[in-house]
Design a protein around this motif. Structure first.
Motif, mmCIF file in Angstrom:
data_model
loop_
_atom_site.group_PDB
_atom_site.id
_atom_site.type_symbol
_atom_site.label_atom_id
_atom_site.label_comp_id
_atom_site.label_asym_id
_atom_site.label_seq_id
_atom_site.Cartn_x
_atom_site.Cartn_y
_atom_site.Cartn_z
ATOM 1 N N PRO A 78 109.034 -15.836 -16.175
ATOM 2 C CA PRO A 78 108.760 -17.274 -16.315
ATOM 3 C C PRO A 78 107.290 -17.505 -16.632
ATOM 4 N N GLY A 79 107.053 -18.337 -17.639
ATOM 5 C CA GLY A 79 105.686 -18.583 -18.082
ATOM 6 C C GLY A 79 105.277 -17.709 -19.243
ATOM 7 N N GLY A 80 106.050 -16.644 -19.510
ATOM 8 C CA GLY A 80 105.781 -15.803 -20.668
ATOM 9 C C GLY A 80 104.467 -15.062 -20.616
ATOM 10 N N GLY A 81 103.907 -14.898 -19.415
ATOM 11 C CA GLY A 81 102.631 -14.193 -19.280
ATOM 12 C C GLY A 81 101.423 -15.105 -19.256
ATOM 13 N N ALA A 82 101.615 -16.359 -19.613
ATOM 14 C CA ALA A 82 100.493 -17.305 -19.613
ATOM 15 C C ALA A 82 100.226 -17.807 -18.195
ATOM 16 N N VAL A 83 98.989 -18.227 -17.961
ATOM 17 C CA VAL A 83 98.562 -18.719 -16.651
ATOM 18 C C VAL A 83 98.214 -20.202 -16.767
ATOM 19 N N GLY A 133 96.434 -15.765 2.731
ATOM 20 C CA GLY A 133 97.792 -16.187 2.457
ATOM 21 C C GLY A 133 98.174 -16.216 0.997
ATOM 22 N N ASP A 134 97.210 -16.392 0.103
ATOM 23 C CA ASP A 134 97.504 -16.422 -1.325
ATOM 24 C C ASP A 134 96.804 -15.262 -2.009
ATOM 25 N N ASN A 135 97.388 -14.788 -3.096
ATOM 26 C CA ASN A 135 96.755 -13.757 -3.907
ATOM 27 C C ASN A 135 96.004 -14.400 -5.056
ATOM 28 N N TYR A 136 94.817 -13.888 -5.314
ATOM 29 C CA TYR A 136 94.001 -14.366 -6.420
ATOM 30 C C TYR A 136 93.615 -13.180 -7.286
ATOM 31 N N LEU A 137 93.538 -13.412 -8.590
ATOM 32 C CA LEU A 137 93.188 -12.364 -9.532
ATOM 33 C C LEU A 137 92.008 -12.817 -10.372
ATOM 34 N N VAL A 138 91.341 -11.846 -10.955
ATOM 35 C CA VAL A 138 90.279 -12.151 -11.920
ATOM 36 C C VAL A 138 90.585 -11.392 -13.200
ATOM 37 N N LYS A 139 90.588 -12.112 -14.305
ATOM 38 C CA LYS A 139 90.808 -11.531 -15.633
ATOM 39 C C LYS A 139 89.907 -12.268 -16.621
ATOM 40 N N PHE A 173 91.932 -16.893 -10.697
ATOM 41 C CA PHE A 173 93.067 -17.806 -10.680
ATOM 42 C C PHE A 173 94.060 -17.378 -9.619
ATOM 43 N N LYS A 174 94.819 -18.340 -9.136
ATOM 44 C CA LYS A 174 95.869 -18.059 -8.172
ATOM 45 C C LYS A 174 96.993 -17.303 -8.872
ATOM 46 N N ASP A 175 97.489 -16.290 -8.214
ATOM 47 C CA ASP A 175 98.576 -15.479 -8.769
ATOM 48 C C ASP A 175 99.736 -16.385 -9.183
ATOM 49 N N PRO A 176 100.066 -16.429 -10.493
ATOM 50 C CA PRO A 176 101.070 -17.390 -10.957
ATOM 51 C C PRO A 176 102.515 -17.003 -10.650
ATOM 52 N N ALA A 177 102.788 -15.700 -10.501
ATOM 53 C CA ALA A 177 104.199 -15.294 -10.331
ATOM 54 C C ALA A 177 104.299 -13.902 -9.726
ATOM 55 N N ASN A 178 103.595 -13.712 -8.608
ATOM 56 C CA ASN A 178 103.636 -12.420 -7.904
ATOM 57 C C ASN A 178 103.207 -11.255 -8.783
ATOM 58 N N TRP A 179 102.158 -11.473 -9.565
ATOM 59 C CA TRP A 179 101.606 -10.378 -10.349
ATOM 60 C C TRP A 179 101.008 -9.304 -9.448
ATOM 61 N N LEU A 180 100.402 -9.729 -8.348
ATOM 62 C CA LEU A 180 99.683 -8.814 -7.466
ATOM 63 C C LEU A 180 100.478 -8.624 -6.176
ATOM 64 N N PRO A 181 100.799 -7.373 -5.809
ATOM 65 C CA PRO A 181 101.504 -7.153 -4.537
ATOM 66 C C PRO A 181 100.686 -7.672 -3.368
ATOM 67 N N ALA A 182 101.361 -8.055 -2.311
ATOM 68 C CA ALA A 182 100.663 -8.519 -1.115
ATOM 69 C C ALA A 182 99.698 -7.448 -0.637
ATOM 70 N N SER A 233 95.385 -2.595 -16.387
ATOM 71 C CA SER A 233 95.454 -4.014 -16.048
ATOM 72 C C SER A 233 96.840 -4.565 -16.339
ATOM 73 N N ALA A 234 97.555 -4.934 -15.286
ATOM 74 C CA ALA A 234 98.877 -5.564 -15.442
ATOM 75 C C ALA A 234 98.673 -7.065 -15.611
ATOM 76 N N ASP A 235 98.298 -7.454 -16.811
ATOM 77 C CA ASP A 235 97.880 -8.830 -17.087
ATOM 78 C C ASP A 235 98.949 -9.575 -17.877
ATOM 79 N N SER A 236 98.546 -10.575 -18.650
ATOM 80 C CA SER A 236 99.522 -11.389 -19.393
ATOM 81 C C SER A 236 100.462 -10.555 -20.239
ATOM 82 N N ARG A 237 99.957 -9.452 -20.764
ATOM 83 C CA ARG A 237 100.762 -8.612 -21.653
ATOM 84 C C ARG A 237 102.021 -8.091 -20.964
ATOM 85 N N TYR A 238 101.917 -7.830 -19.665
ATOM 86 C CA TYR A 238 103.009 -7.203 -18.922
ATOM 87 C C TYR A 238 103.992 -8.205 -18.330
#
Length: 202
Positions: free
Chosen positions: A170-175, A93-99, A58-67, A160-165
């Motif tokens: 904004p978004g409360g950790g949800a994607v 140009g965009d950050n993507y994560l896998v969880k 998924f596309k990084d929803p709120a800068n979860w992953l540093p550039a 893993s700095a995922d939804s829990r963190y």
């Protein structure tokens, strides 16, 4: 022949699969740092929706992953841009994560002690990294996932700095499901870690 190959790769990227690189150890040992993962972009068009247990990109929803820094190698410059364009490297140009999807919209997720529960029922997690338990020292919840969103966590729960963190952001950790590219279908590189996750078509 090279041109035909690039055209074929572009068509595959646009309609079928796209390759992403695993940037961290958050999904070990299912996925390792540097693995190239093929994501099924056709699945959402055929009615697939994220379900608990699915590994998704998924596309990084709120800068979860540093550039990610430019390493100056193959992925940089004009060559990197071209390979990214045809889907042989991750998008630029965009950050993507896998969880892994833990819960979907309307479900309630919580973790206490060493047990993860969704809608009050314990979740079996055979994919967890050795030495980790479901909570990895970070109890939370209960959290109700908003409609149209998913709750995601890494298999290497203690790394893993995922939804829990991101519960206080904004978004409360949800994607948002709209940010999901598709299910991770296979590891295609390196050769000694090839693997197929499949897709049930549900």
């Amino acid at each position: 022949m090279v041109a035909l190959g690039l055209v074929a790769a572009l068509l595959i990227k646009t309609c079928l699969f796209q390759v992403f690189t695993i940037p961290s150890g958050s999904m070990e040992n299912t996925l390792r740092i540097g693995d190239r993962v093929a994501v099924n972009k056709l699945a959402p068009l055929l009615g697939w929706e994220p379900q608990p247990g699915d590994p998704v990109v998924f596309k990084d929803p709120a800068n979860w992953l540093p550039a990610q820094p430019d390493d100056g190698g193959l992925a940089s410059g004009v060559v990197g841009e071209a390979l990214s364009f045809v889907g042989l490297l991750p998008p630029r140009g965009d950050n993507y994560l896998v969880k892994r999807v833990i819960a979907t919209g309307g479900q309630t997720v919580q973790c206490s002690g060493t047990t993860l529960r969704v809608d009050g029922r314990p979740v079996s997690e055979p994919y967890l990294h050795a030495g980790d338990d479901s909570c990895a020292g970070l109890p939370f919840g209960p959290v109700t996932v908003p409609k149209g969103d998913i709750w995601v966590e890494g298999d290497h729960r203690s790394d893993s700095a995922d939804s829990r963190y991101h519960r206080d952001e904004p978004g409360g950790g949800a994607v948002p499901v709209a940010d999901v590219v598709g299910p991770a279908s296979a590891v295609v590189w390196p050769l000694n870690h090839l693997g197929w996750f499949g897709w049930s078509g549900r």
